[in-house]
Design a protein around this motif. Sequence first.
Motif, short mmCIF file in Angstrom:
data_model
loop_
_atom_site.label_atom_id
_atom_site.label_comp_id
_atom_site.label_asym_id
_atom_site.label_seq_id
_atom_site.Cartn_x
_atom_site.Cartn_y
_atom_site.Cartn_z
N ASP A 32 -2.77 7.66 6.97
CA ASP A 32 -3.74 6.72 6.42
C ASP A 32 -3.09 5.93 5.28
OD1 ASP A 32 -5.64 7.66 8.17
OD2 ASP A 32 -6.57 9.00 6.69
N PHE A 33 -3.29 4.59 5.34
CA PHE A 33 -2.84 3.73 4.24
C PHE A 33 -4.04 3.36 3.38
CE2 PHE A 33 0.82 3.03 7.02
CZ PHE A 33 1.87 2.98 6.11
N HIS A 34 -3.83 3.48 2.09
CA HIS A 34 -4.89 3.12 1.17
C HIS A 34 -5.21 1.63 1.33
CE1 HIS A 34 -7.27 2.98 -2.49
NE2 HIS A 34 -6.59 1.87 -2.83
N HIS A 61 -10.19 2.50 4.81
CA HIS A 61 -8.75 2.73 4.82
C HIS A 61 -8.21 2.24 6.15
CE1 HIS A 61 -10.21 6.23 7.04
NE2 HIS A 61 -8.97 6.35 7.56
N SER A 92 0.83 -1.21 0.00
CA SER A 92 0.00 0.00 0.00
C SER A 92 0.86 1.26 0.00
CB SER A 92 -0.92 -0.01 1.21
OG SER A 92 -1.81 1.08 1.18
N TYR A 93 0.21 2.38 0.14
CA TYR A 93 0.90 3.67 0.16
C TYR A 93 0.12 4.62 1.07
CZ TYR A 93 -2.86 4.81 -3.13
OH TYR A 93 -4.09 4.98 -3.71
N VAL A 94 0.80 5.72 1.43
CA VAL A 94 0.19 6.69 2.33
C VAL A 94 -0.75 7.60 1.53
CG1 VAL A 94 0.59 8.61 3.91
CG2 VAL A 94 2.16 6.63 3.89
N SER A 95 -2.02 7.62 1.94
CA SER A 95 -3.01 8.46 1.25
C SER A 95 -3.23 9.79 1.98
CB SER A 95 -4.34 7.72 1.13
OG SER A 95 -4.81 7.31 2.41
N THR A 96 -2.97 9.80 3.30
CA THR A 96 -3.08 11.04 4.09
C THR A 96 -1.88 11.09 5.01
OG1 THR A 96 -5.50 10.89 4.05
CG2 THR A 96 -4.50 12.39 5.66
#
Length: 273
Positions: A170-172, A245, A148-152
């Motif tokens: 937040d992780f997607h 999320h 995953s990746y950081v969305s926030t």
Amino acid sequence: MAFTRATGKHRRPSKTRRTAGGAAGIAGLATVGVVGSIASPAFAASGGQNHAPLQQNAEVSEAVGGPISATLDEQASAQALRAEQAKAESEAKEAAAEAKAEAKRKADEARRKAAAEKAEKEREAKRKAAREAERAKLNAYVLPVEGSYVSTGYQQGGGMWSSGSHTGIDFHAGMNTPVHSVAAGEVVEAGNGGAYGNNIVIKHKDGTYTQYGHLNSIGVSVGQQVTSGQQIGLSGSTGNSSGPHLHFEARTGPDYGSDIDPVAYLRKHGVKV
């Protein structure tokens, strides 16, 4: 002149007596003749004393009891020596064969022992590698949501947070995506966390804590030991959330307000974020 017969009868010898006497006479003459012919030269040379028969007897005796006897003894000794040499050679061959067999047995045993030691070393190396891998796994840190990746980002401002900024990242993740513990530790909280919805808090060996919020389901309980990368729940959108999320925090303590930068925390432990 008249002749008169003497008193008594005179007869001619019988044929038998004449024959015996003649044979005896002939034998005597032959003996005398032979002996005389043999002895005459010696007799003449020695001045009339005949010693030739004694000399010849001595020579015959020497020939029978001397060189012939010595030759037989030498032959017997040579045969005995050859027999001893043959026996010694046979014993030497047997000893050499036994020594060769013993050397081969020792060499085979040495190879077997070396192979067994090598195999044991290889097994021990594999066991050691497995233990080290397990320890590395226990001490390793991973992403809470794989791939995953950081969305926030951390401390991002906005009205959605009561503190006025985001206390984690937040992780997607879609609904019911597996969530993993970032490191080994002990579960100290598992349940409803208010604005965090269903959340889990884990204490790690270095004394730090991580939080996992807005979960759709929880798969661990308080007091449970977890390993790095172990699945602890499924992502969701419970609590104060705008959609599925994973809310992730790194803390110095178990409670709200002790948060630290989660990205720096993960990177410090070798996680690529």
